[in-house]
Design an enzyme around this catalytic site. Structure first.
Site, PDB file in Angstrom:
ATOM      1  N   CYS A 131      45.329  28.232  73.293  1.00 23.25           N
ATOM      2  CA  CYS A 131      45.155  29.579  73.254  1.00 23.25           C
ATOM      3  C   CYS A 131      46.286  30.424  72.991  1.00 23.25           C
ATOM      4  O   CYS A 131      47.105  30.388  73.750  1.00 23.25           O
ATOM      5  CB  CYS A 131      44.447  29.872  74.686  1.00 23.25           C
ATOM      6  SG  CYS A 131      44.112  31.615  74.832  1.00 23.25           S
ATOM      7  N   CYS A 171      46.865  32.840  76.205  1.00 24.24           N
ATOM      8  CA  CYS A 171      47.447  32.215  77.431  1.00 24.24           C
ATOM      9  C   CYS A 171      48.271  30.849  77.483  1.00 24.24           C
ATOM     10  O   CYS A 171      48.766  30.238  78.340  1.00 24.24           O
ATOM     11  CB  CYS A 171      46.558  32.363  78.639  1.00 24.24           C
ATOM     12  SG  CYS A 171      45.363  30.799  78.640  1.00 24.24           S
ATOM     13  N   ASP A 178      62.122  22.336  53.761  1.00 25.59           N
ATOM     14  CA  ASP A 178      61.789  21.368  54.726  1.00 25.59           C
ATOM     15  C   ASP A 178      60.399  20.579  54.251  1.00 25.59           C
ATOM     16  O   ASP A 178      59.299  21.334  54.391  1.00 25.59           O
ATOM     17  CB  ASP A 178      61.405  22.088  55.901  1.00 25.59           C
ATOM     18  CG  ASP A 178      61.033  21.012  57.152  1.00 25.59           C
ATOM     19  OD1 ASP A 178      60.833  19.853  56.648  1.00 25.59           O
ATOM     20  OD2 ASP A 178      61.365  21.503  58.340  1.00 25.59           O
TER      21      ASP A 178
END
Length: 412
Positions: free
Chosen positions: A201, A204, A338
């Site tokens: 998420c 959070c 990269d």
């Protein structure tokens, strides 16, 4: 410029003239379009030039990891139904290239501008857009781009409280989190094939639950908003529930999703979905992408894929086995140096295709294909790969600078 007053000061006019002269010299020297160097010179002479050029235009910004250039082109085509459009159609999407594009649009009403994800907040500050389209966020150019959660945070802070209408993909949790700080959001269910950057998420850090096409965080309750526009098969569903057919010359599900978002943007400016979608049919190829070219008496279809999400969508477009596939990967500055992202791509989807590998980093790609149990041949260049390929149309998939190399060689 459109409108009654000329917003350009003498200094700004000088900057535009100098920028155009430098761009013309760059083109004459065979160094590309010149839009970036021209824009850099113009911004040096007048650092406020971008804001001045934008001030009498209805500005639409388009940002995403994948699909920016195509969606910008589709929106521009749709909005031409409502007035003249200026756009950075060749994809020069940082401030210098954007400045060059706007400097060329003296009679335009709309500016449809593709913006590199890292520059979105700054360009939005300078151009005061009426609308911003946010399509997706996924890993890309790992050596120079912040990881996706940080980019989403940058968008969220930069767009907080903006007056612009945000048209955002409600199927990408990172995009939803970024757009949620804005007071005026139109949600589009455009889909999301690549989910590997959105399992935690963004709000959070909890684990994202993904039942079916839905998603939500089981810990903080952050969830997919209800869309007012949606891609449904070959149709766009508008806020009234009407289904409008998508007819594109561009292939694949991703481009239908781009068309759905583009129709939602066009509607913000009063262009009805039917008109917008009909106009999008005009777009055949975008800066060489999807073009079928003839080379060494063979048909080659050129496909651009720059990162894992892009490769996943591209694999879904190609003709079934045993269609030959040529893969080309570079790792120059514009690609990101990269190449570890190659390990995030599921190359088992190419099983059954004869595969030929070229490009600066062909050996990196060869190792990755070896691990994916694919049979392939490493070739020196496109000429050798085409000579070795069995009959039939050849699908050529390349990342950014490899794609430019190919276009130069095959005369596209």
């Amino acid at each position: 410029m459109a409108g009654n007053s000329d917003p350009l000061t003498p200094r700004a006019k000088l900057a535009v003239t100098a920028g155009k002269a430098v761009a013309a010299a760059s083109r004459a020297a065979g160094r590309g379009s010149g839009s970036v160097i021209g824009g850099r010179v113009a911004l040096k002479l007048d650092p406020d030039l971008l804001a001045r050029l934008a001030q009498n235009l209805d500005v639409i910004l388009v940002s995403a990891t994948n699909g920016k250039t195509t969606t910008t082109r589709l929106i521009a085509e749709a909005l031409r139904a409502a007035g003249p459009v200026v756009s950075n159609a060749l994809g020069a999407n940082m401030p210098a290239g954007i400045t060059s594009a706007l400097a060329g649009g003296s009679d335009a009403k709309f500016a449809v501008i593709e913006v590199d994800e890292k520059y979105l907040a700054g360009v939005a500050r300078d151009t005061d857009p009426k609308c911003i389209a946010l399509l997706n966020l996924s890993r890309d150019q790992l050596d120079r781009a912040a990881e996706t959660r940080m980019l989403a945070e940058n968008w969220r802070e930069g767009l907080s409280g903006t007056k612009a209408v945000i048209v955002a993909n409600c199927d990408d949790p990172l995009v939803v989190w970024a757009a949620s700080s804005s007071p005026n959001v139109i949600w589009v269910a455009a889909g999301q094939m690549w989910k590997d950057d959105a399992w935690s998420c963004p709000s959070c850090g909890g684990v994202m639950q993904r039942p079916g096409d839905d998603w939500y965080c089981g810990e903080c309750g952050f969830r997919r908003p209800a869309p007012s526009w949606a891609l449904s098969g070959d149709h766009v569903l508008d806020p009234h529930g009407s289904a409008w057919p998508i007819h594109l010359q561009l292939p694949g599900r991703a481009n239908k999703a781009n068309a759905a978002s583009s129709a939602a943007v066009a509607a913000v400016f009063g262009v009805p979905p039917q008109v917008a979608l009909e106009r999008m049919y005009q777009v055949q190829a975008v800066a060489g992408r999807y073009d079928v070219v003839q080379f060494m008496e063979r048909d080659l279809r050129l496909l651009l894929a720059k990162n894992p999400a892009g490769w996943l969508e591209t694999f879904s477009l190609i003709d079934p086995p045993p269609t030959p596939v040529i893969l080309s990967v570079n790792a120059r500055g514009a690609d990101g140096t990269d190449t570890s992202w190659l390990w995030d791509v599921d190359y088992t989807q190419l099983t059954g295709h004869p595969i030929f590998v070229i490009g600066d980093r062909r050996l990196d790609l060869a190792v990755r294909l070896e691990v994916a149990n694919q049979s392939f041949q490493v070739c020196e260049n496109i000429d050798q790969a085409v000579q070795l390929a069995p009959p039939g149309r050849i699908e050529v998939i390349a990342n950014y600078t490899a794609f430019q190399d190919l276009r130069r060689r095959v005369g596209n």
